[in-house]
Design a protein around this motif. Sequence first.
Motif, mmCIF file in Angstrom:
data_model
loop_
_atom_site.group_PDB
_atom_site.id
_atom_site.type_symbol
_atom_site.label_atom_id
_atom_site.label_comp_id
_atom_site.label_asym_id
_atom_site.label_seq_id
_atom_site.Cartn_x
_atom_site.Cartn_y
_atom_site.Cartn_z
ATOM 1 N N GLU A 1 6.596 1.044 2.340
ATOM 2 C CA GLU A 1 5.207 1.827 2.548
ATOM 3 C C GLU A 1 4.702 1.810 0.930
ATOM 4 O OE1 GLU A 1 6.459 6.441 2.628
ATOM 5 O OE2 GLU A 1 7.058 5.017 4.329
ATOM 6 N N PHE A 2 3.571 2.161 1.110
ATOM 7 C CA PHE A 2 2.893 2.132 -0.416
ATOM 8 C C PHE A 2 2.736 3.547 -1.078
ATOM 9 C CE2 PHE A 2 0.687 -1.389 1.596
ATOM 10 C CZ PHE A 2 0.580 -2.264 0.773
ATOM 11 N N TYR A 3 2.880 3.713 -2.292
ATOM 12 C CA TYR A 3 2.860 4.884 -3.042
ATOM 13 C C TYR A 3 1.653 4.874 -4.049
ATOM 14 C CZ TYR A 3 4.266 8.180 -6.526
ATOM 15 O OH TYR A 3 4.360 9.105 -7.618
ATOM 16 N N GLN B 1 -2.298 17.229 -9.681
ATOM 17 C CA GLN B 1 -1.717 16.012 -9.351
ATOM 18 C C GLN B 1 -1.477 15.673 -7.940
ATOM 19 O OE1 GLN B 1 2.021 15.003 -11.179
ATOM 20 N NE2 GLN B 1 1.737 12.979 -11.428
ATOM 21 N N TYR B 2 -1.817 14.489 -7.419
ATOM 22 C CA TYR B 2 -1.502 14.190 -6.247
ATOM 23 C C TYR B 2 -0.741 12.972 -6.007
ATOM 24 C CZ TYR B 2 -5.799 16.959 -5.285
ATOM 25 O OH TYR B 2 -6.766 17.943 -5.114
ATOM 26 N N LYS B 3 0.101 13.364 -4.751
ATOM 27 C CA LYS B 3 1.114 11.988 -4.571
ATOM 28 C C LYS B 3 1.159 11.926 -3.435
ATOM 29 C CE LYS B 3 4.181 13.242 -8.509
ATOM 30 N NZ LYS B 3 5.735 13.642 -8.954
ATOM 31 N N ILE B 4 1.089 10.333 -2.918
ATOM 32 C CA ILE B 4 0.982 9.951 -1.506
ATOM 33 C C ILE B 4 2.029 8.823 -1.222
ATOM 34 C CG2 ILE B 4 -0.570 9.085 0.302
ATOM 35 C CD1 ILE B 4 -3.139 10.287 -1.175
ATOM 36 N N TRP B 5 2.991 8.996 -0.208
ATOM 37 C CA TRP B 5 3.555 7.991 0.357
ATOM 38 C C TRP B 5 2.519 7.476 1.698
ATOM 39 C CZ3 TRP B 5 5.851 11.578 -2.621
ATOM 40 C CH2 TRP B 5 6.324 11.145 -3.814
ATOM 41 N N LEU B 6 2.059 6.362 1.593
ATOM 42 C CA LEU B 6 1.529 6.062 2.755
ATOM 43 C C LEU B 6 2.104 4.580 3.606
ATOM 44 C CD1 LEU B 6 -1.457 6.274 4.387
ATOM 45 C CD2 LEU B 6 -2.224 4.711 2.638
ATOM 46 N N PRO B 7 2.484 4.899 4.727
ATOM 47 C CA PRO B 7 2.701 3.919 5.798
ATOM 48 C C PRO B 7 1.324 3.376 6.410
ATOM 49 C CG PRO B 7 3.863 5.976 6.622
ATOM 50 C CD PRO B 7 2.728 6.376 5.438
ATOM 51 N N THR B 8 1.414 1.792 6.520
ATOM 52 C CA THR B 8 0.122 1.363 6.736
ATOM 53 C C THR B 8 0.719 0.417 7.976
ATOM 54 O OG1 THR B 8 0.704 -0.623 5.323
ATOM 55 C CG2 THR B 8 -0.616 1.229 4.522
#
Length: 383
Positions: free
Chosen positions: A329-331, A340-347
Motif C-alpha cells: 500500500e501507499f504511505y 502531523q498527518y500520517k496515512i497508510w492507503l490501500p488502493t
Amino acid sequence: MKDAYNRSFKSSSKLQFHKSIWILFIFLIVIVMIIPSIIVFGAGANFVHMNGFLPASSVSNHNQNQIGLASPQKSPLEIGWVEGSGTIMQHLTDYNNLKVVSPALASVDNRYNLQENSNPTLINTIHQQGKKIWARIIMQTDTKSNDHAFLANPTKTQAVINKILQSVKAENWDGVNLDIENVSIQDRNTFSQFVKNLSSGLNKSTAILSIDLPPDPSVGNNNQASFDHELLGKYCNYVFFMGYDQHWSTDSVPRPITSLSWLKENLQEFIKTGIPSEKLILGLPAYTRVWEQNQQNHVVKDPAEPIQSVENLVAENHRNMTWDSTLGEFYTTYTSQNLQYKIWLPTEKSFNLYLNLIPQFHLAGSAVWNLDQMNSAYWNKIF
C-alpha cells in the motif's frame, strides 16, 4: 428349391425378429435406469457450479473433504458485510459479482435474549436482487465480561440457538454469520460448545454457518488463544479472517490497519492451526485511518474514513505518496496547522495484491467490511 428358400427365409425372419426384441429390451433398460441417473448427477453438479457452496444440510461439518465448498476451481465468493439497513439495500445489484450480504439482523441483548430487527420486506428486497443473506448475530454489549456471562449460562445459550433456528426458517435467512469477538481464553471451550450446538441445529436446515475471527494475539500458539481454530473449522461452513485493525484506534503510534505481509502471516497461521483453506474467507477493510499527531507526537485523532474519500483527500491536496511493497500500500505524511498527518492507503493496486492471496492459499473467497463505506463504483474497480 423354392420350399428350401421359404424355410430359409422364415428362419432368417425369426432370427431378425428375436434380435429386434432383444435390442428393444436393452434400449428400454437404458432409458429406465441409466438416463435418469445421468440427469440427477448432472443436475446436482450444475447446482454446485451455479451456487459455489452447499447448505449445511448437504455438507457434513465433520467431513474434512468439504465436498461442495468453494474451491479454486469455482468462482470465489464475494461477500459484503452491511452495518445498517438503509438505502444501500436497494442498490445491491450495482455491486458486480457480489454474491452474499451480511447485515446485523439479530443481537443478544444484555439479558441474553435474542432480539431481531429482520423483516420480510428487507429480506425480499435482498433476495429479489439475487443475493444470499447471511444474517449477522452480534452481542449488544460485546465485552469479555458480558460474553463470559452469556457463554457460562447453558440455558441462555440454548435459548438463543433455538431462536436463531426459528428465525432462519421464519425469516428465510440463507445463513448465519456469528460475530462475537471479545471471547476470553477462559471461555474458549464454552464458546466452541456454543458453536457446535448451533452447527448441529443448522445442519437440519439449508442454512450456512460462518464465523468472524480476529487474528490470534500470539501468532503460532492457538492452544493459548480464545478461539479454537481446529474445532471452529470443523463445525463452521466458512471462517472469516478479519484482515483489518492490524493497528487499532487506541494505538499510541500510527500504523497501517492492514498490510500484505500481515495478511499472509495470519492466513498461514489459520491454515496451520486447523482451519481448512477452502473454508477461509479473507476479510478486507473498506476504510483506513487519518492519523493526527501533535507536536509532542501524541495521537490526538485517528478517524476511520472510506478509502475512496482518503484517496480524494490526498489527490486534492497534492500529497506525495510512497509505495511500500512489503505492506502492499501507499504511505504519506505531511504537516498542516501544527499537526502531523500520517496515512497508510490501500488502493486498487493494493486490493489486487490482497485478492491474489485467494488462489495462492486456495481460499473460499473474500469479504469487505463494510459496504456502507465502499460505494459500488469503487467496489467495481476491485471486483
